[in-house]
Design a protein around this motif. Sequence first.
Motif, PDB file in Angstrom:
ATOM      1  N   ASP A   1       0.801  -1.227   0.000  1.00  0.00           N
ATOM      2  CA  ASP A   1       0.000   0.000   0.000  1.00  0.00           C
ATOM      3  C   ASP A   1       0.832   1.275   0.000  1.00  0.00           C
ATOM      4  OD1 ASP A   1      -2.108  -1.681   0.063  1.00  0.00           O
ATOM      5  OD2 ASP A   1      -2.612  -1.373   2.167  1.00  0.00           O
ATOM      6  N   LEU A   2       2.135   1.180   0.316  1.00  0.00           N
ATOM      7  CA  LEU A   2       2.947   2.388   0.446  1.00  0.00           C
ATOM      8  C   LEU A   2       3.030   3.199  -0.848  1.00  0.00           C
ATOM      9  CD1 LEU A   2       4.714   4.222   2.103  1.00  0.00           C
ATOM     10  CD2 LEU A   2       6.669   2.721   1.640  1.00  0.00           C
ATOM     11  N   PRO A   3       3.324   2.603  -2.016  1.00  0.00           N
ATOM     12  CA  PRO A   3       3.392   3.425  -3.242  1.00  0.00           C
ATOM     13  C   PRO A   3       2.080   4.158  -3.537  1.00  0.00           C
ATOM     14  CG  PRO A   3       4.403   1.279  -3.611  1.00  0.00           C
ATOM     15  CD  PRO A   3       3.732   1.204  -2.282  1.00  0.00           C
ATOM     16  N   ALA A   4       0.946   3.455  -3.376  1.00  0.00           N
ATOM     17  CA  ALA A   4      -0.343   4.099  -3.631  1.00  0.00           C
ATOM     18  C   ALA A   4      -0.616   5.196  -2.600  1.00  0.00           C
ATOM     19  CB  ALA A   4      -1.467   3.062  -3.607  1.00  0.00           C
ATOM     20  N   ALA A   5      -0.226   4.958  -1.336  1.00  0.00           N
ATOM     21  CA  ALA A   5      -0.435   5.963  -0.294  1.00  0.00           C
ATOM     22  C   ALA A   5       0.344   7.238  -0.600  1.00  0.00           C
ATOM     23  CB  ALA A   5      -0.017   5.397   1.067  1.00  0.00           C
ATOM     24  N   LEU A   6       1.545   7.100  -1.163  1.00  0.00           N
ATOM     25  CA  LEU A   6       2.338   8.275  -1.545  1.00  0.00           C
ATOM     26  C   LEU A   6       1.657   9.033  -2.680  1.00  0.00           C
ATOM     27  CD1 LEU A   6       5.896   6.677  -1.412  1.00  0.00           C
ATOM     28  CD2 LEU A   6       5.015   8.427   0.130  1.00  0.00           C
ATOM     29  N   GLN A   7       1.137   8.306  -3.653  1.00  0.00           N
ATOM     30  CA  GLN A   7       0.487   8.963  -4.788  1.00  0.00           C
ATOM     31  C   GLN A   7      -0.791   9.688  -4.365  1.00  0.00           C
ATOM     32  OE1 GLN A   7      -0.148   5.991  -7.801  1.00  0.00           O
ATOM     33  NE2 GLN A   7       2.023   5.757  -8.256  1.00  0.00           N
ATOM     34  N   LYS A   8      -1.520   9.103  -3.393  1.00  0.00           N
ATOM     35  CA  LYS A   8      -2.792   9.681  -2.961  1.00  0.00           C
ATOM     36  C   LYS A   8      -2.617  10.648  -1.779  1.00  0.00           C
ATOM     37  CE  LYS A   8      -5.309   5.526  -4.352  1.00  0.00           C
ATOM     38  NZ  LYS A   8      -6.147   4.398  -3.877  1.00  0.00           N
ATOM     39  N   ASN A   9      -1.353  10.935  -1.392  1.00  0.00           N
ATOM     40  CA  ASN A   9      -1.062  11.846  -0.277  1.00  0.00           C
ATOM     41  C   ASN A   9      -1.743  11.410   1.019  1.00  0.00           C
ATOM     42  OD1 ASN A   9       0.679  13.633  -1.587  1.00  0.00           O
ATOM     43  ND2 ASN A   9      -1.038  14.735  -2.509  1.00  0.00           N
ATOM     44  N   GLN A  10      -1.735  10.082   1.272  1.00  0.00           N
ATOM     45  CA  GLN A  10      -2.244   9.590   2.550  1.00  0.00           C
ATOM     46  C   GLN A  10      -1.249   9.861   3.685  1.00  0.00           C
ATOM     47  OE1 GLN A  10      -3.270   5.458   2.242  1.00  0.00           O
ATOM     48  NE2 GLN A  10      -4.877   5.778   0.718  1.00  0.00           N
ATOM     49  N   LEU A  11       0.031  10.060   3.324  1.00  0.00           N
ATOM     50  CA  LEU A  11       1.041  10.377   4.322  1.00  0.00           C
ATOM     51  C   LEU A  11       1.083  11.895   4.534  1.00  0.00           C
ATOM     52  CD1 LEU A  11       2.059   7.673   2.693  1.00  0.00           C
ATOM     53  CD2 LEU A  11       4.079   7.982   4.102  1.00  0.00           C
ATOM     54  N   PHE A  12       1.630  12.304   5.655  1.00  0.00           N
ATOM     55  CA  PHE A  12       1.742  13.743   5.908  1.00  0.00           C
ATOM     56  C   PHE A  12       3.029  14.008   6.688  1.00  0.00           C
ATOM     57  CE2 PHE A  12      -0.612  11.886   9.385  1.00  0.00           C
ATOM     58  CZ  PHE A  12      -0.114  12.515  10.531  1.00  0.00           C
ATOM     59  N   VAL A  13       3.399  15.286   6.758  1.00  0.00           N
ATOM     60  CA  VAL A  13       4.670  15.685   7.371  1.00  0.00           C
ATOM     61  C   VAL A  13       4.377  16.502   8.633  1.00  0.00           C
ATOM     62  CG1 VAL A  13       6.799  17.000   7.058  1.00  0.00           C
ATOM     63  CG2 VAL A  13       5.865  15.668   5.158  1.00  0.00           C
ATOM     64  N   VAL A  14       5.172  16.217   9.687  1.00  0.00           N
ATOM     65  CA  VAL A  14       5.120  17.031  10.898  1.00  0.00           C
ATOM     66  C   VAL A  14       6.510  17.642  11.115  1.00  0.00           C
ATOM     67  CG1 VAL A  14       3.247  15.759  11.988  1.00  0.00           C
ATOM     68  CG2 VAL A  14       5.597  14.981  12.299  1.00  0.00           C
ATOM     69  N   TYR A  15       6.532  18.740  11.850  1.00  0.00           N
ATOM     70  CA  TYR A  15       7.772  19.500  12.031  1.00  0.00           C
ATOM     71  C   TYR A  15       8.057  19.655  13.525  1.00  0.00           C
ATOM     72  CZ  TYR A  15       6.819  20.583   7.157  1.00  0.00           C
ATOM     73  OH  TYR A  15       6.565  20.493   5.803  1.00  0.00           O
ATOM     74  N   GLN A  16       9.285  19.284  13.946  1.00  0.00           N
ATOM     75  CA  GLN A  16       9.680  19.444  15.359  1.00  0.00           C
ATOM     76  C   GLN A  16      10.718  20.570  15.458  1.00  0.00           C
ATOM     77  OE1 GLN A  16      11.501  16.081  17.381  1.00  0.00           O
ATOM     78  NE2 GLN A  16      10.457  16.674  19.282  1.00  0.00           N
ATOM     79  N   PRO A  17      10.453  21.549  16.297  1.00  0.00           N
ATOM     80  CA  PRO A  17      11.356  22.714  16.386  1.00  0.00           C
ATOM     81  C   PRO A  17      12.755  22.315  16.876  1.00  0.00           C
ATOM     82  CG  PRO A  17       9.240  23.131  17.453  1.00  0.00           C
ATOM     83  CD  PRO A  17       9.270  21.688  17.165  1.00  0.00           C
TER      84      PRO A  17
END
Length: 775
Positions: free
Chosen positions: A516-532
């Motif tokens: 499922d990982l390649p499809a999840a990347l294409q569909k933007n199911q993943l997201f980014v968080v930022y730690q100061p």
Amino acid sequence: MFDSLRSRLVVSLISLLTILALASGLATLNTMKKDSEQQAQQVLKVAANVFLQALDNRATQLTNSVSILASDFGFRRAVATAEQETILSVLENHGSRVHADLVLLLSPSGDLLASTSADLNNDDVKPVFLQSKGNQSGTVNDILVLAGNSYQLVLVPVKAPQTIAWVGMGFSLNKQLAEQIKGITDLDVSFTTNSDRGNQTLHSTLSAETQQSLLPLLPNLADTQQQPFSSNEDQFLSLALALDKQQLLWAVLHYPSSRWQESYQQIRQQLLLIFGLSLTLALLLAFVIARSITQPLRLLSNFASQIGQGLTAADLPAAKGEIGVLGNTLHKMQLDIRSREAELLFQAEHDSLTGLKNRGAAERKLAELLPSQDVGLLLLNIKNFRHINDALGFANGDSLLQQMAQRLHQLHPAPLLAARLGGDEFLLLYNQHFSALQLEQLKQQLHSGYLLADSPLSLKVSIGAYNIAPGSVHATDAIRRLDIALNHAKQQQSLVAFYQQGQDESHQRELTILRDLPAALQKNQLFVVYQPKVELSKQCCHSAEALIRWVHPELGFVPPDEFIKLAEHAGNIALVTEWMLNTVAAQLALWHQQGKTINVAVNLSAHDLTNPDLPEDIAALLKLYSLPSSALSLEVTEGAVMQDPKQVILILTQLRDMGIELAIDDFGTGQSSLAYLKQLPVHEVKIDRAFIKDIEHNQDDALIVSATTQLAHSLGLKVTAEGLENLAGLAKLQQYKCDKIQGYFFSKPLIAEHFIEWLQNFEQNSPQWFEQEVS
């Protein structure tokens, strides 16, 4: 004379002529039948013309009578003054003169004023009159169904001088008319209707039983298009004529099939007798000839059939000509097939290199045993076999596999089946379960005694084991679980592992993540968080680390370490890195447009650092989003550097020359970090959280952090501490003069919107995090 196949084929052609003669006779009969049928159809069409002419004559008679009545002055006066008795008397008198079955008077709008039939009412007459009259102002001549009876009706307007009424006379289409038409045409006639009251036969010269069999045909009379058709189970050849404009009333003429078929039957009997005698003679001749041809062919056919079924075929009797040659060829083919089948059967079930059974044979044997017996499965793998191939060559590697196969046959206890599944994996099948001690004993039997290039060699063998109860699992599932056990064995110091309940589900989870990982990347199911990342000296924050997150629709939250490690092993990590860099670059571009100057660090894998196109790809990405090189930082782990130090240093140097800041992540957890630290073109060292989280209590951790910080500073590198969780730890890190701090003490990783909110709050209230400083 008939020794050769060619001579026999000539005789066969003679027999074929007999068949052609029979075909000609059948064609003749068909032609005669069609001709007889066409004559019958012609009789029907002539009868139809006679019938229609009779109707026209009746219509003319009616028209004359009604016209005289409509022009009679006394009748018009009676109509105008509505003298009902006079009107009815006149209608009856004029109707009786021409023997009309119905005389009626209608208003201009079609209402019934008077009628010689007591069965008629206004509802029966008016709709039919209006439908038949249409836009006509003159005489109306039509055949209508009124109150369930059919009439040939003529209507004439009564004018004085305007139309004040319509007077009409009609003849009933009854059985008397049908008998009259039959007397003229010598054909049976049926009057039928397809009205709202149902499909029915009104009058017919046919018998009652025959009329009943006619009823199913009534709804489809319009489809015959006035062409003859077979009816009443081919008892008649019929022709349907529509008698009214609405095609509700039909006359069906019936021509008995027996009339036109009788002469055809006589001629057919004569021709069939002639052709039957000819065919009998031809069959007798063909039998004699075919016997001489088919007898040897039958023997050859049986011989070939037995060969095809894998049976031992008996020897063929001696034959001459082409049959003899064919028999000898089949016999030779039988011998060749036996030899080839034996070879194919061996190849289908055995490994060509070792002579052991192959995967297919092992699965079939396993499927045979699993439902009813205890089964012990062992999967063996030679550790570092690839290095043996690389160092000693593939020929020696093949020799080692062959020696291993011989050793498997010498094991105690001996397996029911030994198979090579592929590469250096071997399957052993037993009808008993194994203990850990027994596996260790088996392993000892496989370790030594090998000889490669005239040198003795000892091996390390990993063993995955699976004890199976009867009927508990299928063959394919058993081998899959056994492979899982082998994977665990490779990670154990003892190199032995049993399949444990639940490992299959874990394996399925890994497969699901990888799938499922390649499809999840294409569909933007993943997201980014930022730690100061907070600067201690200035108590401010201008940088952060980007971390990837994935909430799977079925598995829920998947830890980054889990799916990144799987992606690295599967070769998909480049997709993750590309998505991460593009997502962070897009966010940085948005922040720069909003006037926020932030540096974001992205982690790179070992695969990324060996990609020679990485510097060029990152340069293109920065240009695409109009970002300065100072906006992006890259972090690499010590383990990634150690994969290929020379290539990694080359790539990092190119990135540094582009102006991108570089950091060594998780510093202190590797084994050769100090040796390469002075060579790496990096700007920053990040001390792993393992040394930070308990720094206020653990003196060893404190010494390591202090020494690492001093070493990094002496090399001109900045130091970032990861994993700070409390104020006491902050004091220690301030004491050791760390440059930046990253951890939950300041903030957990945040999505972009919440990170900006935290940053604004920190800029306004940063002193509250540093209230208790070391004096």
